[in-house]
Design an enzyme around this catalytic site. Sequence first.
Site, PDB file in Angstrom:
ATOM      1  N   ASP A 209      -7.641  -4.724   0.169  1.00  0.00           N
ATOM      2  CA  ASP A 209      -8.428  -5.501  -1.125  1.00  0.00           C
ATOM      3  C   ASP A 209      -8.113  -7.621  -1.144  1.00  0.00           C
ATOM      4  O   ASP A 209      -7.986  -8.337  -1.565  1.00  0.00           O
ATOM      5  CB  ASP A 209      -8.012  -5.749  -3.046  1.00  0.00           C
ATOM      6  CG  ASP A 209      -8.488  -4.040  -2.945  1.00  0.00           C
ATOM      7  OD1 ASP A 209      -7.393  -3.465  -3.047  1.00  0.00           O
ATOM      8  OD2 ASP A 209      -9.377  -4.383  -2.987  1.00  0.00           O
TER       9      ASP A 209
ATOM     10  N   HIS B  82       0.627  -0.954   0.069  1.00  0.00           N
ATOM     11  CA  HIS B  82      -0.263  -0.010   0.115  1.00  0.00           C
ATOM     12  C   HIS B  82       1.550   1.204   0.419  1.00  0.00           C
ATOM     13  O   HIS B  82       1.506   0.807   0.695  1.00  0.00           O
ATOM     14  CB  HIS B  82      -1.031   0.138   1.246  1.00  0.00           C
ATOM     15  CG  HIS B  82      -1.779   0.906   0.888  1.00  0.00           C
ATOM     16  ND1 HIS B  82      -2.205   2.415   1.236  1.00  0.00           N
ATOM     17  CD2 HIS B  82      -3.608   0.566   0.914  1.00  0.00           C
ATOM     18  CE1 HIS B  82      -3.081   2.279   1.335  1.00  0.00           C
ATOM     19  NE2 HIS B  82      -4.281   1.743   0.790  1.00  0.00           N
TER      20      HIS B  82
END
Length: 431
Positions: A366, A308
Amino acid sequence: MTSHKKNAKLVINDKSYPLDLSSPSAGPDVLDIRHLYRDANIFTYDPGFTSTASCESEITFIDGEKGILQYRGYDIAELAKNSYYLEVCFLLLYSHLPTADELANFEERVTMHTMVHEQLINFFRGFRRDAHPMAIITGVVGALSAFYHDSTDINDPQQREIACIRMIAKLPNIVAMAYKYSIGQPYIYPSNDLDYPTNFLKMCFSVPTQEYDTNPTISRAMDRIFMLHADHEQNASTSTVRLAGSSGANPFACIAAGIACLWGPSHGGANEACLNMLREIGTVDKIPEYINRAKDKSDPFRLMGFGHRVYKNFDPRAHIMKISADEVLEILDSDDKPILKVAKELEKIALEDDYFQSKKLYPNVDYYSGIILDALGYPTSMFTPIFALSRTVGWIAQWKEMIVDPTLKIGRPRQKYTGNVNLKYIPIEDR
Ligand code: SDX
């Protein structure tokens, strides 16, 4: 929130340029460089905007080192435990937790806007049945401005308000219609007596030939997916919505732009790519092979659902999603348990690996969401449309905040030009 100013200065070629350094209510100090080009005739260079604050916002705060995510100051774990999606929508839009009356009024307004113009159905017929639902919802949401002229004037507060409500109310219907279209089943109208997540599940999975059995546990899991994806500061798709909105484009066009950006596998498309990856790995004994591929610079393969831009410790949403995945698969006695087992083992092995530790790569939102959505009965092609449905409130809240910002200017970045200059035209016979 006001922020107190400190002084900084930039010295170039012995000339000093004073710059304001301000401390926001939370997060790193901010160096204000907006007049740098005017005063020093230089640009800053920040590809991917890794060190750039594009706006002031009071909506969502993220601390990537501490794994903190707060909507209007309320921690995501507390909201996931105590709140529900439509209450979070109110919080994001109106900056405070609603009273019982405010919430009842808000839910009534959303409920009364869930139907779409009947003629919108014609848009779906233009797509092939095997069209990706993200292609369909990008087109259909962009077309909403052709049906709702009375909420496209961004300078009218009333029209801005109804556009926000319409977006939150209609996305579940449009996403469900895209699903029904892809499987050749009739569209199911929303039911005003059902809560938001149950209504969406019914529009997706019920058929006219029999009653739809609601399941509170499944509805709760669906609602939690919506909540965890609702907003996330200035991510790529939200920045796309803001940039589109800065030109004065109508809100439906701005949200369609956000949907298009979210589709990418590096962003919202990662949930679909992650489940496909877990299926390709298949069994725990195959994990080392994929870990090695993810570390191999010559191999474009990446662990989808990992890493991320902001979270360099852990994504708090992934923690909550992991717990939810356990609950949902247990209750549904899903045949996805082997996939969940691979996901948990892959996470464990990756987190113990020096490569992932050195690059601070952790599961993101996700990583587990696809397992839950698959267990709920959705095909992988529906994962990102559900992310888009969930994020619509974040996009529209950020758009709404931007439109009323007195410092609003059209977004127009510059560049570091490295091409040719002042070339003379060469006639084709001389080339
Ligand atoms: C979302 O921004 C948001 O807030 C987004 C989001 C939201 O709610 O809106 O949180 C939703 O988009 C989550 C992210 C979903 N995407 C994925 O899961 C795709 C896989 N992840 C990567 O593509 C990547 O981690 C990104 C795109 C998410 C972040 O990329 P960055 O910040 O630009 O980091 P990077 O690509 O520069 O990677 C840093 C290093 C690189 O190695 P070096 O060049 O330094 O040697 O880490 C490596 C990368 O190769 N790396 C990975 C990796 N992710 C990064 N290596 C293997 N597998 C991965 N998943």
